[in-house]
Design an enzyme around this catalytic site. Structure first.
Site, PDB file in Angstrom:
ATOM      1  N   LYS A  13       0.812  -1.293   0.086  1.00  0.00           N
ATOM      2  CA  LYS A  13       0.000  -0.342  -0.049  1.00  0.00           C
ATOM      3  C   LYS A  13       0.790   1.271  -0.092  1.00  0.00           C
ATOM      4  O   LYS A  13       0.658   2.191  -0.711  1.00  0.00           O
ATOM      5  CB  LYS A  13      -0.751  -0.073   1.135  1.00  0.00           C
ATOM      6  CG  LYS A  13      -1.860  -1.151   1.250  1.00  0.00           C
ATOM      7  CD  LYS A  13      -2.776  -0.878   2.444  1.00  0.00           C
ATOM      8  CE  LYS A  13      -2.293  -0.787   3.659  1.00  0.00           C
ATOM      9  NZ  LYS A  13      -1.599  -2.251   4.503  1.00  0.00           N
ATOM     10  N   ARG A  88      -9.172   1.229   9.363  1.00  0.00           N
ATOM     11  CA  ARG A  88      -8.705  -0.149   9.842  1.00  0.00           C
ATOM     12  C   ARG A  88      -9.669  -0.947  10.524  1.00  0.00           C
ATOM     13  O   ARG A  88      -9.321  -2.259  10.757  1.00  0.00           O
ATOM     14  CB  ARG A  88      -7.298  -0.043  10.392  1.00  0.00           C
ATOM     15  CG  ARG A  88      -5.893  -0.305   9.777  1.00  0.00           C
ATOM     16  CD  ARG A  88      -4.900  -0.118  10.560  1.00  0.00           C
ATOM     17  NE  ARG A  88      -3.948  -0.905  10.110  1.00  0.00           N
ATOM     18  CZ  ARG A  88      -2.879  -0.328   9.672  1.00  0.00           C
ATOM     19  NH1 ARG A  88      -2.758   0.868   9.001  1.00  0.00           N
ATOM     20  NH2 ARG A  88      -1.663  -1.095   9.609  1.00  0.00           N
ATOM     21  N   ARG A 127      12.132  -5.805   5.124  1.00  0.00           N
ATOM     22  CA  ARG A 127      11.893  -4.474   4.704  1.00  0.00           C
ATOM     23  C   ARG A 127      12.684  -3.477   5.580  1.00  0.00           C
ATOM     24  O   ARG A 127      12.788  -3.832   6.943  1.00  0.00           O
ATOM     25  CB  ARG A 127      10.284  -3.977   5.052  1.00  0.00           C
ATOM     26  CG  ARG A 127      10.036  -2.719   4.725  1.00  0.00           C
ATOM     27  CD  ARG A 127       8.645  -2.450   4.605  1.00  0.00           C
ATOM     28  NE  ARG A 127       7.751  -2.819   5.801  1.00  0.00           N
ATOM     29  CZ  ARG A 127       6.507  -2.401   5.990  1.00  0.00           C
ATOM     30  NH1 ARG A 127       5.894  -2.128   4.909  1.00  0.00           N
ATOM     31  NH2 ARG A 127       5.952  -2.569   7.355  1.00  0.00           N
ATOM     32  N   ARG A 160      11.719  -1.192  10.985  1.00  0.00           N
ATOM     33  CA  ARG A 160      10.753  -0.814  11.749  1.00  0.00           C
ATOM     34  C   ARG A 160      10.810  -1.608  13.120  1.00  0.00           C
ATOM     35  O   ARG A 160      10.979  -3.167  12.822  1.00  0.00           O
ATOM     36  CB  ARG A 160       9.201  -0.747  10.905  1.00  0.00           C
ATOM     37  CG  ARG A 160       8.977   0.370  10.338  1.00  0.00           C
ATOM     38  CD  ARG A 160       7.733   0.307   9.417  1.00  0.00           C
ATOM     39  NE  ARG A 160       6.604  -0.259  10.095  1.00  0.00           N
ATOM     40  CZ  ARG A 160       5.226  -0.201   9.613  1.00  0.00           C
ATOM     41  NH1 ARG A 160       5.327   0.194   8.292  1.00  0.00           N
ATOM     42  NH2 ARG A 160       4.421  -0.779  10.261  1.00  0.00           N
ATOM     43  N   ARG A 171       0.212  -8.504  14.029  1.00  0.00           N
ATOM     44  CA  ARG A 171      -0.535  -7.344  13.030  1.00  0.00           C
ATOM     45  C   ARG A 171      -1.441  -8.234  12.192  1.00  0.00           C
ATOM     46  O   ARG A 171      -2.529  -7.711  11.702  1.00  0.00           O
ATOM     47  CB  ARG A 171       0.840  -6.690  12.422  1.00  0.00           C
ATOM     48  CG  ARG A 171       1.317  -5.670  13.267  1.00  0.00           C
ATOM     49  CD  ARG A 171       2.767  -5.339  12.943  1.00  0.00           C
ATOM     50  NE  ARG A 171       2.636  -4.517  11.618  1.00  0.00           N
ATOM     51  CZ  ARG A 171       3.684  -4.484  10.554  1.00  0.00           C
ATOM     52  NH1 ARG A 171       4.899  -5.096  11.152  1.00  0.00           N
ATOM     53  NH2 ARG A 171       3.648  -3.877   9.554  1.00  0.00           N
TER      54      ARG A 171
HETATM   55  P1  AMP Z   1       1.260   1.043   9.285  1.00  0.00           P
HETATM   56  O1  AMP Z   1       2.577   1.935   8.714  1.00  0.00           O
HETATM   57  O2  AMP Z   1      -0.003   1.189   8.277  1.00  0.00           O
HETATM   58  O3  AMP Z   1       1.530  -0.634   9.107  1.00  0.00           O
HETATM   59  O4  AMP Z   1       0.854   1.241  10.786  1.00  0.00           O
HETATM   60  C1  AMP Z   1       1.834   0.903  11.586  1.00  0.00           C
HETATM   61  C2  AMP Z   1       1.061   0.822  12.978  1.00  0.00           C
HETATM   62  O5  AMP Z   1       0.402   2.103  13.334  1.00  0.00           O
HETATM   63  C3  AMP Z   1      -0.125  -0.352  13.089  1.00  0.00           C
HETATM   64  O6  AMP Z   1       0.140  -1.464  13.144  1.00  0.00           O
HETATM   65  C4  AMP Z   1      -1.114   0.526  14.041  1.00  0.00           C
HETATM   66  O7  AMP Z   1      -0.476   0.151  15.459  1.00  0.00           O
HETATM   67  C5  AMP Z   1      -0.919   1.911  13.938  1.00  0.00           C
HETATM   68  N1  AMP Z   1      -1.910   2.484  13.093  1.00  0.00           N
HETATM   69  C6  AMP Z   1      -1.642   2.779  11.714  1.00  0.00           C
HETATM   70  N2  AMP Z   1      -2.877   3.095  11.041  1.00  0.00           N
HETATM   71  C7  AMP Z   1      -3.756   2.970  12.019  1.00  0.00           C
HETATM   72  C8  AMP Z   1      -5.320   2.978  12.004  1.00  0.00           C
HETATM   73  N3  AMP Z   1      -5.871   3.331  10.926  1.00  0.00           N
HETATM   74  N4  AMP Z   1      -5.783   2.676  13.060  1.00  0.00           N
HETATM   75  C9  AMP Z   1      -5.439   2.334  14.249  1.00  0.00           C
HETATM   76  N5  AMP Z   1      -3.780   2.020  14.202  1.00  0.00           N
HETATM   77  C10 AMP Z   1      -3.117   2.407  13.150  1.00  0.00           C
END
Ligand code: AMP
Length: 219
Positions: A13, A88, A127, A160, A171
């Site tokens: 994404k 989400r 990654r 990360r 996750r």
């Molecule tokens: P991502 O970079 O999209 O994989 O997001 C990393 C982490 O940020 C996720 O595992 C969540 O802990 C938090 N996070 C990101 N977007 C959301 C969202 N829309 N709702 C809740 N937590 C989020």
């Protein structure tokens, strides 16, 4: 142009959102990047989010909706935006729909990217990201420069904290339990598309562009 990129962690994404953002000149809104920036800046939000992200859980819907409401009200969003990592949960999808209605925005196009889980795990464990601009590095498609610095901004390239195998499994579990139901929420509307993300970046991008072209030709 209002786009939601939907899918499990690691389907691409972020990579696709960056490319679409450049091509169509609309901002990429990555809630993950926003939270990581808040952690770096040691803001109140960052302090709240840090442990939650490290555990692979979700930050609360109230916080996320507040963040999105503020972000999409910025002037750079006036011609559209691409959401990456939001919504989400069903509550976030409902909150977003309400915000769209309040702002009288057209219905967003939702594109789901699908990749087999074994490929996701391989991608996420290898990654790396630039801690400053969020650029994504991958041993095959975008290898890390020898000096370990991002060529674009000079930021340090790091792994990360949540890209370790244990947190990745958590996750993915959270994705299946809380995020996958959002797919059915958007499937009910006509602007929902599913594409195969287990292909080279350019091929996935081309399919997204073709979808966007066909939607806008119909409009
Ligand atoms: P991502 O970079 O999209 O994989 O997001 C990393 C982490 O940020 C996720 O595992 C969540 O802990 C938090 N996070 C990101 N977007 C959301 C969202 N829309 N709702 C809740 N937590 C989020």
């Amino acid at each position: 142009m209002y786009i939601i990129l939907f899918g499990a962690p690691g389907v691409g994404k972020g990579t696709q959102a960056k490319l679409i953002s450049q091509k169509y000149n609309i901002p990429q809104i990555s809630t993950g990047d926003m939270l990581r920036e808040a952690i770096r800046q040691r803001t109140e939000l960052g302090k709240k989010a840090e442990a939650i992200i490290a555990r692979g859980e979700l930050v609360s819907d109230d916080i996320m909706l507040g963040l999105i409401s503020e972000r999409i009200s910025q002037p750079d969003c006036k011609n559209g935006f691409i959401l990456d990592g939001f919504p989400r949960t069903i509550a976030q999808a409902e909150g977003l729909e309400k915000l769209f209605k309040e702002k009288k925005l057209p219905q967003p196009i939702c594109i789901e990217i699908v990749v087999p889980e074994n490929v996701i795990i391989k991608r996420l464990t290898s990654r790396r990201i630039c801690e400053k601009c969020g650029a994504i590095f991958d041993p095959v498609v975008n290898p890390i420069p020898p000096d370990n610095k991002c060529a674009k901004c000079g930021g340090r390239i790091v792994q990360r904290e949540d890209d370790n195998e244990e947190t990745i499994h958590k996750r993915l579990q959270v994705y299946h339990e809380q995020t996958a139901p959002v797919r059915d929420y958007y499937r009910k509307v006509d602007k929902f598309y599913t594409i195969d993300g287990n292909r080279p970046i350019e091929q996935v991008l081309k399919e997204i562009e073709d979808i966007l072209t066909s939607v806008f030709q119909q409009a």
